[in-house]
Design a protein around this motif. Structure first.
Motif, PDB file in Angstrom:
ATOM      1  N   GLY A 122      24.597  40.012  -6.290  1.00 50.69           N
ATOM      2  CA  GLY A 122      25.477  40.915  -6.834  1.00 50.69           C
ATOM      3  C   GLY A 122      26.974  41.133  -6.140  1.00 50.69           C
ATOM      4  N   ILE A 123      27.647  41.623  -6.817  1.00 55.73           N
ATOM      5  CA  ILE A 123      29.049  41.845  -5.948  1.00 55.73           C
ATOM      6  C   ILE A 123      29.304  43.376  -6.573  1.00 55.73           C
ATOM      7  CG2 ILE A 123      30.376  41.252  -8.236  1.00 55.73           C
ATOM      8  CD1 ILE A 123      32.266  39.981  -6.324  1.00 55.73           C
ATOM      9  N   LEU A 124      29.909  44.099  -5.275  1.00 51.42           N
ATOM     10  CA  LEU A 124      30.485  45.649  -5.414  1.00 51.42           C
ATOM     11  C   LEU A 124      31.579  45.476  -6.619  1.00 51.42           C
ATOM     12  CD1 LEU A 124      30.599  46.763  -1.814  1.00 51.42           C
ATOM     13  CD2 LEU A 124      29.226  47.907  -3.542  1.00 51.42           C
ATOM     14  N   ASP A 125      31.672  45.959  -7.590  1.00 52.15           N
ATOM     15  CA  ASP A 125      32.456  45.821  -8.549  1.00 52.15           C
ATOM     16  C   ASP A 125      33.269  47.305  -8.725  1.00 52.15           C
ATOM     17  OD1 ASP A 125      34.181  45.604 -10.769  1.00 52.15           O
ATOM     18  OD2 ASP A 125      32.640  45.577 -12.288  1.00 52.15           O
ATOM     19  N   THR A 126      34.443  47.344  -8.266  1.00 52.66           N
ATOM     20  CA  THR A 126      35.232  48.580  -8.281  1.00 52.66           C
ATOM     21  C   THR A 126      35.627  49.161  -9.530  1.00 52.66           C
ATOM     22  OG1 THR A 126      37.268  47.319  -7.859  1.00 52.66           O
ATOM     23  CG2 THR A 126      36.277  48.048  -6.015  1.00 52.66           C
ATOM     24  N   ALA A 127      35.428  48.302 -10.614  1.00 54.44           N
ATOM     25  CA  ALA A 127      35.763  48.688 -11.904  1.00 54.44           C
ATOM     26  C   ALA A 127      34.785  48.948 -12.879  1.00 54.44           C
ATOM     27  CB  ALA A 127      36.459  47.480 -12.659  1.00 54.44           C
TER      28      ALA A 127
ATOM     29  N   GLU B  22      31.064  51.537   2.203  1.00 54.01           N
ATOM     30  CA  GLU B  22      31.144  50.137   2.515  1.00 54.01           C
ATOM     31  C   GLU B  22      32.255  49.402   1.606  1.00 54.01           C
ATOM     32  OE1 GLU B  22      29.945  46.655   4.759  1.00 54.01           O
ATOM     33  OE2 GLU B  22      29.265  48.647   4.913  1.00 54.01           O
ATOM     34  N   ALA B  23      32.245  49.605   0.411  1.00 53.61           N
ATOM     35  CA  ALA B  23      33.431  49.086  -0.550  1.00 53.61           C
ATOM     36  C   ALA B  23      34.753  49.603  -0.165  1.00 53.61           C
ATOM     37  CB  ALA B  23      33.094  49.537  -2.077  1.00 53.61           C
ATOM     38  N   GLU B  24      34.999  50.821   0.181  1.00 55.64           N
ATOM     39  CA  GLU B  24      36.412  50.948   0.527  1.00 55.64           C
ATOM     40  C   GLU B  24      37.003  50.453   1.732  1.00 55.64           C
ATOM     41  OE1 GLU B  24      36.372  55.475   0.702  1.00 55.64           O
ATOM     42  OE2 GLU B  24      36.323  55.593  -1.410  1.00 55.64           O
ATOM     43  N   TYR B  25      35.836  50.223   2.805  1.00 56.61           N
ATOM     44  CA  TYR B  25      36.067  49.486   4.111  1.00 56.61           C
ATOM     45  C   TYR B  25      36.547  48.148   3.837  1.00 56.61           C
ATOM     46  CZ  TYR B  25      35.188  47.094   8.534  1.00 56.61           C
ATOM     47  OH  TYR B  25      35.378  46.271   9.633  1.00 56.61           O
ATOM     48  N   GLU B  26      35.658  47.293   3.166  1.00 56.11           N
ATOM     49  CA  GLU B  26      36.185  46.060   2.697  1.00 56.11           C
ATOM     50  C   GLU B  26      37.302  46.057   1.954  1.00 56.11           C
ATOM     51  OE1 GLU B  26      34.561  43.957   4.360  1.00 56.11           O
ATOM     52  OE2 GLU B  26      32.544  44.791   4.803  1.00 56.11           O
ATOM     53  N   ILE B  27      37.465  46.653   0.922  1.00 56.39           N
ATOM     54  CA  ILE B  27      38.647  46.493   0.139  1.00 56.39           C
ATOM     55  C   ILE B  27      39.819  46.551   1.111  1.00 56.39           C
ATOM     56  CG2 ILE B  27      39.978  47.388  -1.642  1.00 56.39           C
ATOM     57  CD1 ILE B  27      37.563  47.917  -3.124  1.00 56.39           C
ATOM     58  N   ASN B  28      39.816  47.578   2.114  1.00 56.70           N
ATOM     59  CA  ASN B  28      41.231  47.805   2.908  1.00 56.70           C
ATOM     60  C   ASN B  28      41.360  46.683   3.738  1.00 56.70           C
ATOM     61  OD1 ASN B  28      41.519  50.478   1.562  1.00 56.70           O
ATOM     62  ND2 ASN B  28      40.406  51.456   3.029  1.00 56.70           N
TER      63      ASN B  28
ATOM     64  N   GLN C  47      21.123  44.487   0.506  1.00 60.08           N
ATOM     65  CA  GLN C  47      21.411  43.644   1.672  1.00 60.08           C
ATOM     66  C   GLN C  47      22.758  43.172   1.883  1.00 60.08           C
ATOM     67  OE1 GLN C  47      18.954  43.461   4.239  1.00 60.08           O
ATOM     68  NE2 GLN C  47      20.267  42.556   5.626  1.00 60.08           N
ATOM     69  N   LYS C  48      23.577  43.718   2.837  1.00 57.05           N
ATOM     70  CA  LYS C  48      25.050  43.221   2.814  1.00 57.05           C
ATOM     71  C   LYS C  48      25.271  42.981   4.275  1.00 57.05           C
ATOM     72  CE  LYS C  48      29.682  44.158   2.213  1.00 57.05           C
ATOM     73  NZ  LYS C  48      29.950  43.564   3.507  1.00 57.05           N
ATOM     74  N   GLY C  49      25.411  41.736   4.466  1.00 57.08           N
ATOM     75  CA  GLY C  49      25.496  41.110   5.895  1.00 57.08           C
ATOM     76  C   GLY C  49      24.033  41.490   6.722  1.00 57.08           C
ATOM     77  N   ASP C  50      24.290  42.104   7.749  1.00 56.19           N
ATOM     78  CA  ASP C  50      23.293  42.585   8.631  1.00 56.19           C
ATOM     79  C   ASP C  50      22.655  43.858   8.450  1.00 56.19           C
ATOM     80  OD1 ASP C  50      25.307  43.339   9.697  1.00 56.19           O
ATOM     81  OD2 ASP C  50      24.972  43.026  11.664  1.00 56.19           O
TER      82      ASP C  50
ATOM     83  N   LEU D 104      32.450  41.339  -0.526  1.00 62.36           N
ATOM     84  CA  LEU D 104      31.614  42.427  -1.394  1.00 62.36           C
ATOM     85  C   LEU D 104      30.394  41.737  -2.136  1.00 62.36           C
ATOM     86  CD1 LEU D 104      34.883  43.877  -3.427  1.00 62.36           C
ATOM     87  CD2 LEU D 104      33.776  44.558  -1.310  1.00 62.36           C
ATOM     88  N   TYR D 105      29.997  40.464  -1.459  1.00 63.71           N
ATOM     89  CA  TYR D 105      28.646  39.994  -2.115  1.00 63.71           C
ATOM     90  C   TYR D 105      27.526  40.843  -1.548  1.00 63.71           C
ATOM     91  CZ  TYR D 105      30.574  35.928  -4.793  1.00 63.71           C
ATOM     92  OH  TYR D 105      31.341  35.236  -5.531  1.00 63.71           O
ATOM     93  N   VAL D 106      26.440  40.851  -2.245  1.00 61.24           N
ATOM     94  CA  VAL D 106      25.373  41.713  -1.699  1.00 61.24           C
ATOM     95  C   VAL D 106      24.135  41.131  -2.346  1.00 61.24           C
ATOM     96  CG1 VAL D 106      26.382  43.863  -1.511  1.00 61.24           C
ATOM     97  CG2 VAL D 106      25.391  43.414  -3.596  1.00 61.24           C
ATOM     98  N   ASN D 107      22.987  41.160  -1.601  1.00 59.24           N
ATOM     99  CA  ASN D 107      21.732  40.613  -2.116  1.00 59.24           C
ATOM    100  C   ASN D 107      20.995  41.979  -2.514  1.00 59.24           C
ATOM    101  OD1 ASN D 107      22.104  37.817  -1.638  1.00 59.24           O
ATOM    102  ND2 ASN D 107      21.758  38.040   0.592  1.00 59.24           N
ATOM    103  N   ILE D 108      20.371  41.870  -3.660  1.00 57.62           N
ATOM    104  CA  ILE D 108      19.603  43.063  -4.344  1.00 57.62           C
ATOM    105  C   ILE D 108      18.232  42.655  -4.327  1.00 57.62           C
ATOM    106  CG2 ILE D 108      19.648  44.643  -5.965  1.00 57.62           C
ATOM    107  CD1 ILE D 108      22.444  43.795  -6.800  1.00 57.62           C
TER     108      ILE D 108
END
Length: 256
Positions: free
Chosen positions: A129-134, A248-254, A211-214, A112-116
């Protein structure tokens, strides 16, 4: 596959080549690898865990009063009581639960880490940053999702007048709309643990690239909430609203 050992007529399936083929089959039907590179990683993990488990069994024999021998690819253990089996099963269960939680947490964080990248008035800032589901903060009027970022991460990026306002929300200059960036200013109410009816000052930049991964995602209608404190650790200083990269967040969490 282990029960093949008890059928003499098909023990050719225990050859080295067949073991490798069965390993590939197990990994393929379990994980459905989407590329050769991913398949190789899965195979390495499969054998690594298998070797580690074999080492634990041998360590258990070595450090206890159990005795055994290895013959025809099978470990024989003698004098193994039901009590020892029960204790081993209990210890193994709690170890697996702990390790599963540990790996899930680490995988989730890493994925869930991202570059902003933030651009405003010719200036550019880069934040981890990080995708924060809360994080469900939105700008109350436009309902635009908010990225919460530590003040220190943007200290050299923000206008000087805006820095003064951050010291006290009540210190809004009378000529705010003449400053050029005044139209960017936003008030973001929030509630968190220990804070009721809180208020963040936000600012709307010209452009944000995530930017998340590629993969790269570009946005223009995103608000940044400036938090005058610490929200993460050395690994990240921004909390990304899950709706920004919802799929993207739902995919990674699952997956995690």
């Amino acid at each position: 596959y282990a029960f093949v050992f008890f059928i003499p007529s098909i023990q050719f399936l225990y050859s080295t080549v067949m073991k490798i083929l069965f390993s590939c089959f197990i990994v393929s039907i379990s994980f459905s690898p989407y590329s050769i590179k991913y398949f190789v990683k899965l195979m390495a993990a499969f054998y690594g865990i298998s070797f580690a488990l074999g080492g634990l069994v041998l360590a258990g024999i070595y450090f206890t009063d159990m005795s055994g021998l290895i013959k025809n690819n099978v470990i024989y253990i003698r004098d193994l009581s039901y009590l020892k089996i029960l204790i081993s099963a209990i210890i193994g269960y709690f170890m697996m639960v702990y390790l599963a939680k540990l790996f899930k947490y680490r995988i989730l964080n890493n994925e869930l880490y991202v570059n902003i990248q933030i651009e405003m008035d010719g200036k550019t800032a880069y934040v981890k940053g990080i995708l924060d589901t809360a994080n469900f903060l939105v700008e109350p009027i436009s309902q635009v999702p908010v990225i919460v970022i530590e003040y220190l991460a943007l200290q050299g990026f923000l206008p000087e007048d805006f820095k003064d306002i951050l010291k006290s929300i009540d210190m809004i200059p009378e000529n705010i709309y003449e400053l050029g960036w005044g139209r960017r200013l936003r008030y973001i109410p929030y509630t968190s643990l220990g804070t009721q009816n809180g208020m963040l000052l936000g600012i709307r930049p010209d452009f944000i690239s995530i930017q998340k991964g590629d993969r790269q995602y570009d946005f223009q209608n995103i608000v940044i909430g400036i938090y005058n404190g610490t929200i993460g650790n050395k690994d990240y200083s921004a909390l990304l609203h899950p709706d920004i990269l919802k799929e993207e967040a739902e995919y990674e969490i699952n997956k995690a």
